[in-house]
Design an enzyme around this catalytic site. Structure first.
Site, short mmCIF file in Angstrom:
data_model
loop_
_atom_site.label_atom_id
_atom_site.label_comp_id
_atom_site.label_asym_id
_atom_site.label_seq_id
_atom_site.Cartn_x
_atom_site.Cartn_y
_atom_site.Cartn_z
NE ARG A 73 28.00 36.86 39.46
CZ ARG A 73 28.14 36.53 38.19
NH1 ARG A 73 27.46 37.16 37.28
NH2 ARG A 73 28.95 35.56 37.83
CB THR A 74 28.11 41.42 45.33
OG1 THR A 74 27.39 40.21 45.12
CG2 THR A 74 27.34 42.31 46.27
CE LYS A 105 50.07 44.58 57.75
NZ LYS A 105 49.34 45.64 57.07
NE ARG A 140 30.10 37.88 49.30
CZ ARG A 140 28.93 37.67 48.72
NH1 ARG A 140 28.14 38.68 48.45
NH2 ARG A 140 28.55 36.46 48.40
CG HIS A 184 23.27 39.22 49.20
ND1 HIS A 184 23.68 40.54 49.21
CD2 HIS A 184 23.72 38.69 48.04
CE1 HIS A 184 24.35 40.77 48.08
NE2 HIS A 184 24.39 39.67 47.36
#
Ligand SMILES: [Zn+2]
Lengths: 153, 305
Positions: free
Chosen positions: B52-53, B81, B102, B130
């Site tokens: 969504r974001t 890795k 994020r 956020h």
């Protein structure tokens, strides 16, 4: 009389700094925070000395060493009662008390296990938001670490 | 000044910054498609998935003519890795003008902003911050109430762990807001946020259910009460239906009242509310695109056109 007995417990220094009134159990934390274990200066210390205020205190005498305020204030988190005597030619020329700084870099651990400082090689950094009962706000995760949860690295 | 500065926490901005972003977002709402970001590359680094974001940011960039590089989960990137966050950020910042990231670890975005050569926008760092969500919440509140000043906001649900309510509280505390907190005992607003309001001389009230105060408020901000937050599952069973908003509860509410929710919703707003004029959560999500357009252009110094 009393004064003389005190002087016997740890020998005097000509020039340097005496850090007195350290809670005995914090002695080795203070040594490591100030990096005293890796300097060439002559250092003598005494611990488990009697103290009316602290029960058992420790004292450190460092010859030919004079601390900057920012340097010495690092120990304020664990030994807020510590007092400094600055010695020149066997005389106390200045007395200072440690003060909790506004910002703490390194030294303390963030109590938030999900914080980047506990998951990656990132040096901790806090803003001191309350004194003298310490409350630290993490620069990274913004969580607060209070006195009860304060852990020295 | 917002220009060239990372947006990691809502506390990085002050009241003037919020208002500047909201004013600019209004302009994007009236004309969302422009070429402002032509020739610019934005990296969206999603170390954990949040479709969504990510789509909201990518829509914002695309509508402004910018290009996107990045990954949508760490599993497909060099991170698996064993590359450190520092190395990833330092490398990617060579390839782009702005990083949107994020990450599940709290404080990761602040750290990234310190090692990055380009500004970083935090699109969520664990339970911490956020900030673009908060700005779109502010935009939605101002748009529906015509002002941000002197409003009454009711926050409902998980007020202990909910980062959106914490950030919104911090932002709204600049606008003489009255707060009503509605939550189970286990999920009450933490003391540090209540202290923040007290220090600012703002009023707040704590309630165990919301029915009798609903008619007094301008905004109802709903959040999810998650089962995992309760140590005893029985405690969850006791409260799970208490913090649900139903259409028949809205009759006595103010005509200007709007219901917000950061989405996704589970069952805390019943579906019969969706058709009510007071339901605003889907439009709120659309506002996220305009707000993110405004934030990106402000940080890149492209807000003058
Ligand atoms: Zn932290």
């Amino acid at each position: 009389m009393k004064k003389d007995r005190k002087h016997l417990s740890v020998s005097a220094i000509k020039d340097g700094t005496v850090i007195d009134h350290i809670p005995a159990e914090k002695l080795f934390n203070v040594i490591s925070i100030l990096g005293l274990d890796s300097i060439p200066n002559q250092i003598t210390f005494g611990t488990n000395l009697e103290s009316k205020k602290l029960g058992r205190k420790a004292i450190i005498k460092i010859a030919d060493k004079f601390f900057k305020e920012t340097e010495i204030n690092k120990i304020a988190l664990i030994a807020p009662t510590a007092k400094l005597n600055i010695i020149r030619d066997y005389e106390v020329v200045d007395k200072r008390q440690v003060e909790v700084p506004d910002e703490i870099i390194g030294i303390a651990r963030c109590m938030n296990p999900k914080c980047i400082t506990n998951n990656d090689s990132v040096v901790t950094r806090f803003r001191v938001i309350a004194k003298p009962r310490i409350s630290l706000k993490c620069h990274y995760c913004e969580k607060i670490t209070d006195q009860e949860n304060l852990e020295i690295l | 000044m917002i220009r060239n500065k990372s947006l990691v926490s809502i506390n990085d901005y002050n009241k003037e910054d919020y208002l500047a972003i909201l004013d600019l977002a209004e302009q994007f709402e009236s004309r969302p498609v422009r070429n402002t970001l032509q020739g610019k590359v934005v990296a969206t680094l999603f170390f954990e998935p949040s479709t969504r974001t990510r789509l909201s940011f990518e829509s914002a960039v695309n509508r402004l003519g910018g290009r996107i590089i990045g990954f949508s989960e760490a599993g497909t990137s060099s991170v698996t890795k064993g590359e450190s966050l520092k190395d990833t950020i330092k490398t990617v910042s060579n390839y782009c003008d702005l990083i949107v990231m994020r990450h599940p670890i709290e404080g990761s975005a602040r750290y990234a902003s310190e090692v990055s050569g380009v500004p970083v926008i935090n699109a969520g760092d664990g339970a911490n911050q956020h900030p673009t969500q908060t700005l779109l919440d502010l935009y939605s509140i101002r748009k529906t109430q015509k002002t941000l000043d002197n409003l009454a906001i009711m926050m409902v649900g998980d007020l202990k762990y909910g980062r959106t309510v914490h950030s919104l509280l911090q932002a709204m505390s600049s606008f003489n807001t009255t707060f009503h907190f509605v939550s189970p005992d286990e999920l009450k607003m933490p003391g540090e946020y209540k202290m923040h309001l007290e220090n600012r001389g703002l009023k707040y009230y704590e309630h165990k259910d919301f029915t009798d105060i609903l008619p007094e408020v301008d905004i109802v901000y709903m959040t999810r009460v998650q089962k995992e937050r309760f140590s005893d599952p029985m405690d969850y069973e006791k409260v799970k239906n208490v913090y649900v908003l139903r259409n028949n509860m809205l009759e006595q509410t103010k005509p200007n009242m709007k219901i917000l929710h950061p989405l996704p919703r589970v069952n805390e707003i019943t579906e019969d509310v969706d058709d009510n004029m007071k339901a605003y959560y889907f439009t709120q999500a659309l506002n996220g695109v305009y707000t993110r357009q405004a934030i990106i252009c402000s940080i890149l110094g492209l807000d003058q056109k």
